[in-house]
Design an enzyme around this catalytic site. Structure first.
Site, PDB file in Angstrom:
ATOM      1  N   HIS A  54     -11.947  -2.880  15.865  1.00  0.00           N
ATOM      2  CA  HIS A  54     -10.566  -3.240  16.218  1.00  0.00           C
ATOM      3  C   HIS A  54     -10.357  -4.724  15.955  1.00  0.00           C
ATOM      4  CE1 HIS A  54     -12.764  -4.152  19.923  1.00  0.00           C
ATOM      5  NE2 HIS A  54     -11.721  -4.762  20.439  1.00  0.00           N
ATOM      6  N   ASP A  58     -13.125 -11.305  19.265  1.00  0.00           N
ATOM      7  CA  ASP A  58     -14.564 -11.243  19.541  1.00  0.00           C
ATOM      8  C   ASP A  58     -15.250 -10.118  18.767  1.00  0.00           C
ATOM      9  OD1 ASP A  58     -13.082  -9.538  21.344  1.00  0.00           O
ATOM     10  OD2 ASP A  58     -14.920  -9.243  22.510  1.00  0.00           O
ATOM     11  N   ASP A 130     -14.822  -1.377  21.769  1.00  0.00           N
ATOM     12  CA  ASP A 130     -14.420  -1.534  23.172  1.00  0.00           C
ATOM     13  C   ASP A 130     -13.744  -0.284  23.719  1.00  0.00           C
ATOM     14  OD1 ASP A 130     -15.392  -4.060  22.974  1.00  0.00           O
ATOM     15  OD2 ASP A 130     -13.472  -5.088  23.170  1.00  0.00           O
ATOM     16  N   HIS A 169     -19.963  -4.282  24.165  1.00  0.00           N
ATOM     17  CA  HIS A 169     -20.279  -5.310  25.167  1.00  0.00           C
ATOM     18  C   HIS A 169     -21.366  -4.844  26.131  1.00  0.00           C
ATOM     19  CE1 HIS A 169     -16.825  -8.132  24.581  1.00  0.00           C
ATOM     20  NE2 HIS A 169     -16.230  -7.040  24.129  1.00  0.00           N
TER      21      HIS A 169
HETATM   22 ZN    ZN Z   1     -14.446  -6.968  22.846  1.00  0.00          ZN
HETATM   23 FE    FE Z   2     -11.535  -5.671  22.494  1.00  0.00          FE
END
Ligand code: ZN
Ligand code: FE
Length: 257
Positions: A54, A58, A130, A169
């Site tokens: 996406h 980050d 994410d 993450h």
């Molecule tokens: Zn992220």
């Molecule tokens: Fe994100």
């Protein structure tokens, strides 16, 4: 295909994918240039491809510098992320196939966290960005709660039990502490939390996670579960007993956790 997690920034993972037959490599979500470049050098592979899940900074922060150092590198993302993903060359839609070296994969479109969020599938490996974390899921920024629930439970939820989830993450410990507030008696959550705390204290990561295990510990895949539903009703008595309503309540609770 070989997968090497590359920790980036505070708690992000990029993943280096290596085709053992051609020695070509791809990187999923290069948050930053430096650690990815070092891993590419160390492994003596030829980096030809970026797969972005996406558009968030980050996850794409290393795109520009990588394309300067590796001219002609292909940069994949969802078609709707045109103009939001730096240097994008390949514009993907749900079900599209992708390839680097001799490794063939496909994508699932998972709107919710963002409207263009995608998961990359290579065999039994899924790179979820994410959308799905171990023990949790991303915040719903651009889609609706219904879309996010569908992305997690129908699109990703349909994958086989032995799917290895490579997420974006290292949030697992915090996610499981939250999961415990919803299901204090769930022994799978308790034992997983103990194991993750041990891993983390040894400086290790929790990626990847098995989908069969997520079905037992991840509240966002368990909105149909009656014990979890009972706890949600205790917290918020006016909640409807359908999975999307339960999902909505627990996502909002997690936002404040
Ligand atoms: Zn992220
Ligand atoms: Fe994100």
């Amino acid at each position: 295909m070989k997968v090497i997690p590359i920790p980036c920034l505070n708690d992000n993972f990029a993943y280096l994918l290596i085709c053992p037959e051609t020695n070509e490599a791809a990187v999923v979500d290069p948050s930053e240039y430096e650690p990815v470049f070092k891993e590419v050098q160390k492994r003596k592979v030829t980096l030809t491809t970026i797969f972005n899940t996406h558009h968030h900074w980050d996850h794409v922060g290393g795109n520009d510098e990588l394309s300067r150092h590796f001219p002609g590198i292909k940069i994949h993302a969802h078609i709707s992320d045109r103009d939001r993903v730096p240097g994008q060359t390949d514009f993907l839609e749900d079900g599209d196939f992708v390839q680097f070296g001799n490794q063939k994969g496909s994508i699932l479109h998972n709107p919710g966290h963002t409207s263009g969020a995608i998961t990359y599938l290579f065999g039994n490996m899924a790179f979820t960005g994410d959308t799905l974390f171990s023990g949790g899921c991303g915040r719903v920024f651009e889609g609706t709660m219904e879309q996010m629930h569908h992305s997690l439970n129908v699109k990703i939820g349909k994958l086989p039990d032995d799917t290895q989830l490579y997420f974006g993450h290292e949030y697992t410990e915090n996610n499981l502490r939250f999961a415990q507030t919803l299901e204090p008696k769930n022994e799978d959550i308790q034992s997983q939390l103990t194991q993750i705390r041990k891993l983390r204290s040894e400086g290790k990561w929790s990626t990847p996670s098995l989908l069969s295990s997520e079905r037992k510990i991840n509240p966002f895949l368990r909105c149909h579960d009656q014990t979890l539903q009972k706890h949600v009703i205790q917290k918020q008595p006016d909640t409807n007993l359908d999975p999307v309503s339960i999902f909505t309540v627990i996502r909002k609770l997690k936002d404040q956790f």
